[in-house]
Design an enzyme around this catalytic site. Structure first.
Site, short mmCIF file in Angstrom:
data_model
loop_
_atom_site.label_atom_id
_atom_site.label_comp_id
_atom_site.label_asym_id
_atom_site.label_seq_id
_atom_site.Cartn_x
_atom_site.Cartn_y
_atom_site.Cartn_z
N GLU A 195 36.44 49.88 32.08
CA GLU A 195 36.60 49.16 30.81
C GLU A 195 35.23 48.56 30.52
O GLU A 195 34.82 47.60 31.15
CB GLU A 195 37.69 48.09 30.92
CG GLU A 195 38.18 47.59 29.58
CD GLU A 195 37.30 46.50 28.99
OE1 GLU A 195 36.49 46.81 28.10
OE2 GLU A 195 37.42 45.35 29.42
N CYS A 243 34.27 41.89 25.13
CA CYS A 243 34.10 43.31 24.79
C CYS A 243 34.89 43.67 23.55
O CYS A 243 34.49 44.54 22.78
CB CYS A 243 34.50 44.19 25.97
SG CYS A 243 36.17 43.89 26.57
#
Length: 452
Positions: free
Chosen positions: A229, A263
């Site tokens: 990720e 993010c």
């Protein structure tokens, strides 16, 4: 022996120094985790669920204590740190309730007398985790991994070692066997050898692109499963028929919560040129009202960045974009690790605030004439984590979902992680999924059973 010193990014004061584990200690910890797996994998779902519920209770009971360490170590405003700990309790409760059915045997009709898919744990899963959500990033891996029968070994970012040790403490206080979840106090240079250790069966990483590439390459040499990720540069697409006031509130939250260090933050505002002037004017006024200051105070919404070098990196991106023709609507100044909440308009695809990930409180604004142009601008990124679309015509927005190169599309909402939904991206944002039934199955052997 090497040591790592944790520094409070707001005060600049030393919090604590930690002695890192030696190679011998690392081997001992991995061996103990491996031995624990042999018994843990056979523990009943009922017992695992009870322990996971106890972990949730521990998190809720001592959320202020854990949140205070988070805030001290990486500067997250205390109210947001408390919310992070509460979300960790949620993911523990979710998997305590749902894990059994999510990885139950799946019967498949074939020409056999009986055939099915059986899900079995893999063993020691090594997690390499970042500092921006020091509890949540870990628990969204740990809760499903442990409920699946795996054991976890954590390498956390070196500026949040206190949080890492507290996470281990949560599981111990909840009653988990001592070596079910273990924290390694090591720096990044130790990661390669840990991955290469045959005890480690798979690796999960949340972090930067370069870190993900290095971990994947090392794991690939040993044919080990990875879930990555990585970064993101999510677009906030605002159509002219949006609910302007509601959209303004969501856009502020999407970009500036966690001081922009996420993010999945909405980093690129793409807005219909017909409403751009009015929207940006109102957005700028709201951003100027955001309370900055001591992250330990409840009123603070924007804290410092986790380290001064990160603020300097953002400063370079902003200055570069201004030099290339962007217009500063508000903010733009840095003081130590603090960076003012910033909005840049007139941003083009060639500017660094558009084509790079900005990891801090800076929002770029780009206008478009048509929906097709908006989609093209959104996809003009090497990242593919998520996108938000704001419009009153929800059916039309839903028809556009397939046009976005993203892991998630959120309509009239900011992109967020939810235990009930798979989370992850494509392109430079990584691969694999966390959370939901998809996440718990990532680190399991799907074993086919065929009986004639």
């Amino acid at each position: 022996m090497a040591s790592v010193t944790s520094i409070n990014p707001y005060s600049g004061k030393k919090i604590k120094s930690y002695t890192t584990h030696t190679q011998k200690e690392i081997s001992q910890i991995l061996n103990k985790a491996d031995a624990e797996f042999l018994s843990w994998k056979s523990v009943s779902f009922t017992e695992k669920a009870a322990l996971m519920k106890a972990a949730a209770s521990e998190l809720k009971k001592n959320k202020k204590q854990y949140a205070t360490v988070i805030t001290a170590e990486m500067g997250k405003p205390i109210t947001q740190a408390i919310a992070e700990v509460e979300k960790c309790a949620w993911v523990c409760e979710y998997y305590a309730k749902n894990a059994r059915k999510q990885i139950a045997d799946e019967v498949v009709a074939t020409d056999a007398t009986k055939s099915y898919v059986r899900y079995e744990p893999m063993g020691v899963i090594f997690a390499v985790m970042p500092w921006n959500y020091p509890f949540w990033q870990v628990f969204r891996f740990a809760a499903p991994a442990l409920m699946a029968g795996n054991v976890g070994v954590l390498k956390h970012a070196s500026n949040v070692f206190g949080s890492a040790l507290n996470i281990e403490k949560v599981f111990i206080r909840a009653g988990f066997p001592k070596h079910c979840f273990t924290t390694l106090l090591v720096e990044s240079k130790a990661v390669e050898k840990i991955i290469e250790n045959p005890i480690v069966k798979a690796v999960t990483l949340t972090g930067s692109g370069p870190a993900g590439s290095a971990v994947a390459a090392t794991a690939g040499k040993s044919i080990k499963k990875t879930v990555l990720e990585l970064g993101g540069s999510n677009a906030l697409i605002v159509l002219r028929d949006c609910d302007m006031e509601a959209t303004l509130e969501i856009c502020v939250q999407a970009r500036f919560q966690n001081t922009g260090q996420s993010c999945i933050a909405g980093k690129r505002l793409l807005i219909d040129e017909k409403i751009a002037d009015t929207f940006v004017k109102k957005l700028t006024a709201k951003v100027r009202e955001l309370k900055s200051g001591d992250p330990m105070k409840k009123a603070t919404y924007v804290g410092t960045l986790a380290r001064e070098d990160l603020a300097k990196d953002l400063e370079k991106q902003v200055k570069s974009s201004l030099s290339a023709g962007a217009k500063l609507e508000t903010g733009g100044k840095r003081q130590g690790a603090y960076f003012e909440p910033t909005i840049l308009s007139n941003v083009t695809t060639k500017m660094s605030v558009f084509n790079e990930e900005t990891f801090g409180p800076a929002l770029s604004v780009t206008t478009f004439k048509t929906i097709d142009e908006a989609i093209a601008l959104s996809n003009a990124s090497r990242f593919g984590l998520g996108v938000s679309i704001f419009t009153k015509d929800v059916k039309n927005a839903e028809r556009m979902v397939h046009m976005f190169d993203e892991g998630a599309v959120f309509i009239n909402s900011l992109v967020k992680s939810d235990p009930r939904l798979p989370f992850g991206g494509i392109k430079a944002s990584g691969y694999g999924r966390e959370l939901s039934e998809h996440g718990i199955r990532e680190f399991m052997n799907r074993k086919t059973v065929y009986i004639q």
